[in-house]
Design a protein around this motif. Structure first.
Motif, PDB file in Angstrom:
ATOM      1  N   GLU A  16       0.701  -1.067   0.398  1.00  0.00           N
ATOM      2  CA  GLU A  16      -0.351   0.230  -0.113  1.00  0.00           C
ATOM      3  C   GLU A  16       0.766   1.323  -0.453  1.00  0.00           C
ATOM      4  N   LEU A  17       1.814   1.806   0.097  1.00  0.00           N
ATOM      5  CA  LEU A  17       2.334   2.808   0.678  1.00  0.00           C
ATOM      6  C   LEU A  17       3.445   2.595  -0.655  1.00  0.00           C
ATOM      7  N   SER A  18       4.049   1.241  -1.195  1.00  0.00           N
ATOM      8  CA  SER A  18       4.580   1.401  -2.163  1.00  0.00           C
ATOM      9  C   SER A  18       3.406   2.574  -3.498  1.00  0.00           C
ATOM     10  N   LEU A  19       2.564   1.512  -3.292  1.00  0.00           N
ATOM     11  CA  LEU A  19       1.277   2.822  -4.291  1.00  0.00           C
ATOM     12  C   LEU A  19       1.356   3.769  -4.047  1.00  0.00           C
ATOM     13  N   LEU A  20       1.282   3.749  -2.526  1.00  0.00           N
ATOM     14  CA  LEU A  20       0.682   5.783  -2.599  1.00  0.00           C
ATOM     15  C   LEU A  20       2.301   6.808  -2.871  1.00  0.00           C
ATOM     16  N   LEU A  21       2.855   6.185  -2.796  1.00  0.00           N
ATOM     17  CA  LEU A  21       4.206   6.783  -3.168  1.00  0.00           C
ATOM     18  C   LEU A  21       4.611   6.546  -5.218  1.00  0.00           C
ATOM     19  N   ARG A  22       3.833   5.625  -5.196  1.00  0.00           N
ATOM     20  CA  ARG A  22       4.268   5.901  -6.725  1.00  0.00           C
ATOM     21  C   ARG A  22       3.245   6.830  -7.934  1.00  0.00           C
ATOM     22  N   MET A  23       1.335   6.540  -6.444  1.00  0.00           N
ATOM     23  CA  MET A  23       0.923   7.598  -6.679  1.00  0.00           C
ATOM     24  C   MET A  23       1.509   9.063  -7.014  1.00  0.00           C
ATOM     25  N   SER A  24       1.876   9.503  -6.033  1.00  0.00           N
ATOM     26  CA  SER A  24       2.444  10.482  -5.699  1.00  0.00           C
ATOM     27  C   SER A  24       3.369  11.012  -6.450  1.00  0.00           C
ATOM     28  N   GLU A  25       4.601  10.295  -6.873  1.00  0.00           N
ATOM     29  CA  GLU A  25       5.328  10.857  -8.305  1.00  0.00           C
ATOM     30  C   GLU A  25       4.867  11.010  -8.898  1.00  0.00           C
ATOM     31  N   ALA A  26       3.338  10.275  -9.400  1.00  0.00           N
ATOM     32  CA  ALA A  26       2.613  10.868 -10.730  1.00  0.00           C
ATOM     33  C   ALA A  26       2.177  11.996 -11.069  1.00  0.00           C
ATOM     34  N   THR A  27       1.347  11.860 -10.210  1.00  0.00           N
ATOM     35  CA  THR A  27       0.309  12.750  -9.834  1.00  0.00           C
ATOM     36  C   THR A  27       0.288  14.223  -9.040  1.00  0.00           C
ATOM     37  N   GLY A  28       1.583  13.840  -7.953  1.00  0.00           N
ATOM     38  CA  GLY A  28       1.631  14.861  -7.019  1.00  0.00           C
ATOM     39  C   GLY A  28       0.878  14.415  -5.389  1.00  0.00           C
ATOM     40  N   TRP A  29       1.729  15.127  -4.433  1.00  0.00           N
ATOM     41  CA  TRP A  29       0.956  14.624  -2.974  1.00  0.00           C
ATOM     42  C   TRP A  29       0.214  15.443  -2.403  1.00  0.00           C
ATOM     43  N   GLN A  30      -0.232  16.636  -3.349  1.00  0.00           N
ATOM     44  CA  GLN A  30      -2.298  16.695  -2.996  1.00  0.00           C
ATOM     45  C   GLN A  30      -2.832  15.942  -3.353  1.00  0.00           C
ATOM     46  N   THR A  31      -2.439  15.581  -4.874  1.00  0.00           N
ATOM     47  CA  THR A  31      -3.493  14.453  -5.405  1.00  0.00           C
ATOM     48  C   THR A  31      -3.359  13.319  -4.816  1.00  0.00           C
ATOM     49  N   THR A  32      -2.796  12.855  -4.110  1.00  0.00           N
ATOM     50  CA  THR A  32      -2.567  11.083  -3.906  1.00  0.00           C
ATOM     51  C   THR A  32      -3.243  11.743  -2.270  1.00  0.00           C
ATOM     52  N   LEU A  33      -3.563  12.816  -1.036  1.00  0.00           N
ATOM     53  CA  LEU A  33      -4.302  13.452  -0.078  1.00  0.00           C
ATOM     54  C   LEU A  33      -5.156  13.533  -0.189  1.00  0.00           C
ATOM     55  N   THR A  34      -5.717  13.714  -1.501  1.00  0.00           N
ATOM     56  CA  THR A  34      -6.943  14.654  -2.343  1.00  0.00           C
ATOM     57  C   THR A  34      -7.812  12.965  -2.124  1.00  0.00           C
ATOM     58  N   VAL A  35      -7.382  12.449  -2.841  1.00  0.00           N
ATOM     59  CA  VAL A  35      -7.532  10.866  -2.931  1.00  0.00           C
ATOM     60  C   VAL A  35      -7.537  10.048  -1.805  1.00  0.00           C
ATOM     61  N   VAL A  36      -6.974   9.853  -0.383  1.00  0.00           N
ATOM     62  CA  VAL A  36      -7.036   9.091   0.535  1.00  0.00           C
ATOM     63  C   VAL A  36      -8.253   9.618   1.165  1.00  0.00           C
ATOM     64  N   ILE A  37      -8.064  11.018   1.805  1.00  0.00           N
ATOM     65  CA  ILE A  37      -9.740  11.655   1.886  1.00  0.00           C
ATOM     66  C   ILE A  37     -10.862  11.812   1.250  1.00  0.00           C
ATOM     67  N   VAL A  38     -10.670  11.459  -0.200  1.00  0.00           N
ATOM     68  CA  VAL A  38     -12.236  11.986  -0.340  1.00  0.00           C
ATOM     69  C   VAL A  38     -12.827  10.086   0.021  1.00  0.00           C
ATOM     70  N   THR A  39     -11.890   9.220  -0.209  1.00  0.00           N
ATOM     71  CA  THR A  39     -12.407   7.522  -0.478  1.00  0.00           C
ATOM     72  C   THR A  39     -12.731   7.053   0.810  1.00  0.00           C
TER      73      THR A  39
END
Length: 182
Positions: A16-39
């Motif tokens: 899970e951490l690896s996937l979140l880090l890769r998502m953060s690299e691809a989209t930015g940490w703001q988008t990753t944080l938003t996805v986590v909060i919205v879900t």
């Protein structure tokens, strides 16, 4: 058992951490944080809605005098889905959303019933109607609660105990119908 716990508590969070880090690299940490909060927010809303519906189905089953096995299973899967959705991660969110849909619960419930078929026993006494009709109070003991002679769900009912007051059944997983315990 140890290997399964090791997998659950070490491998899954690492993935899970690896996937979140890769998502953060691809989209930015703001988008990753938003996805986590919205879900988490959407998941908690859906879990509440589905939980209330499962509780209503549970009450309906009790009102009809039948064993609410499928309703209990749905309620447990909804509670597990809520826990998964509140856990940050992409795989846990996907699994949680799958468990919140009736089709997903049906599919996973079928897999669980096949896996654990015949491994659980239910001891019943005083549930619903007896083989002789509705439960009645004992006129000689007015303070004693009403009890049925035994749990009756159909023509295959046979009391297990010598007095007929309690029965032991194994729940047949695909149909949730009781069968006599060995």
């Amino acid at each position: 058992m140890f290997a399964k716990l090791l997998f659950l508590f070490i491998v899954i969070p690492f993935v899970e951490l690896s996937l979140l880090l890769r998502m953060s690299e691809a989209t930015g940490w703001q988008t990753t944080l938003t996805v986590v909060i919205v879900t988490g927010l959407i998941g908690s809303y859906l879990a509440r809605r589905e939980g209330i519906a499962a509780l209503q189905r549970f009450r309906q089953a009790l009102a009809e005098g039948r064993m609410p096995g499928r309703e209990i299973q749905d309620g447990l899967m909804i509670a597990f889905a809520a826990a998964l959705l509140l856990t940050p991660g992409l795989l846990t969110d996907a699994t949680g959303f799958l468990l919140l849909t009736p089709l997903g619960r049906s599919w996973i419930g079928g897999l669980l019933r096949k896996r654990f078929a015949g491994q659980f026993q239910v001891q019943g006494s005083g549930f619903g109607q007896s083989a002789n009709g509705p439960a009645t109070a004992n006129p000689n003991r007015p303070n004693e609660p009403r009890q049925a002679d035994s749990w009756h769900t159909g023509p295959s009912h046979q009391p297990a105990g010598p007095s007929g007051t309690g029965s032991s059944y194994t729940i047949d997983a695909p149909s949730f119908s009781p069968k006599k315990a060995r």
